[in-house]
Design a protein around this motif. Structure first.
Motif: not given
Length: 302
Positions: A265-269, A252-261, A63-68, A55-57
C-alpha cells in the motif's frame, strides 16, 4: 597654492570636480553582481533538487496506490485521497509507534548530549598522560562500520536479557564518538583562561563543566541534540534487530506493515512517511539558528 586650493578659498567658486573612477571599477562590479547571481541560481537549483523527493512523497500520499509509480510522474494527482491520512491511524497503531520513536529519540538524545559533552570537556580542558592517544583511538571507532560489531553487540544484549526491550537500544546508543568530537571542537574555541580562573576560585572540574562550559556551548549542544534526534528517529536497523514486540515498534518499523508478500500500500506508506517527518521538521525549524551557529563554530580550532 594650487588652483584647487584657490577655488576652495574663494567664496562662490565652483566646486572641484570629483576624481574619475578607474575604468576597471564598473567592470569589476558587474562581474561581482554576475557571480552573485550565478551563486543564487545554483543554490536555488540545489534546493529544488533536495526538496524534489519530499515533494513527490507529499503528493503521492494523497494518491491512489495505482497512481503512485506512474510513468511519467503525475505531479498533479487525478484525484485526491485525503482519507489516507485518516485511515492510517485505524489500520495500524500509529500513535503507539510515534510514542515509541519519540521516547527513544528523547532519551538517547539526552544521554548522548550528557555523555558527549562531559567526555569532551575532559579531552579538551584537562591534561593527563595519554589524553591525545586515547582521543584518537576513540574517534577512530567512527570509521568502523556497524556491521563489523553488530553480531557481538547482539550477543551481549541477549546474554543480559535486554533483547526486545528499549534498554538495548538506549544502552547501545547512549554513547557516541561523533558527539565527543563535535563538543571537543567547540570547547577548544573557549579560552583556557576562563577555566583556569574558575579553578583559582575553588570551582571543581564538575562545577566548571556544569556552570561554565555548558552555558557557553548552547549552539554546539543544540547541533548535537538535533543530529542525534534525527538519527535516532530515522533509525531502522536498530529497532528491526532488537525489537520484536509490535507494541515496542518505532514508526519506521511500523510502516513495514503496509508491505505485503505480493503487493504494498504505497499511498499509505507515503502518508505515514509524511507524518513521521513532521516532528523532525518542527524541531529543526525551532533550533535551526543554534544548529547553524554550532556547526559554524565547532570547526574554528582543531
Amino acid at each position: 597654492m594650487n588652483t584647487t586650493a584657490l577655488r576652495k578659498a574663494r567664496p562662490g567658486a565652483a566646486p572641484a570636480p570629483a576624481p574619475a573612477l578607474p575604468a576597471a571599477a564598473p567592470r569589476r562590479r558587474a562581474a561581482q553582481v554576475a557571480g552573485r547571481a550565478l551563486m543564487y541560481v545554483f543554490l536555488a537549483v540545489l534546493a529544488v533538487a533536495i526538496l524534489l523527493p519530499f515533494g513527490w512523497m507529499a503528493i503521492s500520499s494523497v494518491k491512489a496506490d495505482r497512481d503512485v509509480f506512474t510513468v511519467p510522474i503525475e505531479w498533479i494527482p487525478r484525484s485526491y485521497h485525503w482519507a489516507n491520512f485518516a485511515d492510517i491511524w485505524t489500520q495500524i497503531p500509529l500513535a503507539t509507534y510515534l510514542e515509541n520513536s519519540l521516547l527513544l529519540s528523547v532519551v538517547i538524545t539526552f544521554l548522548q548530549v550528557l555523555t558527549g559533552s562531559f567526555a569532551a570537556y575532559g579531552f579538551a580542558k584537562m591534561r593527563f598522560p595519554g589524553r591525545d592517544a586515547l582521543f584518537v583511538g576513540y574517534i577512530a571507532t567512527i570509521a568502523v562500520p556497524w556491521q563489523a560489531y553488530m553480531i557481538p553487540q547482539y550477543i551481549m544484549m541477549d546474554k543480559l536479557g535486554l533483547v526486545n526491550t528499549r534498554w538495548s537500544l538506549i544502552l547501545i546508543q547512549a554513547f557516541g564518538a561523533f558527539g565527543v568530537f563535535l563538543m571537543r571542537q567547540f570547547y577548544l574555541t573557549i579560552p583556557d583562561e576562563i577555566s583556569e580562573a574558575a579553578r583559582l576560585d575553588g570551582l571543581s572540574e564538575y562545577g566548571i563543566w556544569a556552570r561554565i562550559m555548558l552555558p557557553l556551548s548552547k549552539p554546539a549542544l543544540a547541533s548535537l541534540a538535533l543530529l542525534t534526534f534525527v538519527n535516532t528517529w530515522n533509525d531502522y536497523m536498530g529497532p528491526f534487530i532488537y525489537l520484536t514486540d509490535n507494541n515496542l515498534w518505532t514508526v519506521q518499523i511500523g510502516l513495514r506493515t503496509f508491505v505485503g508478500q505480493y503487493d504494498a500500500q504505497y499511498a499509505m506508506i507515503m502518508a505515514g512517511s509524511v507524518i513521521s517527518v513532521l516532528p523532525v521538521l518542527v524541531i529543526f525549524l525551532l533550533g535551526q539558528r543554534y544548529f547553524v551557529r554550532g556547526i559554524a563554530t565547532t570547526g574554528l580550532k582543531g
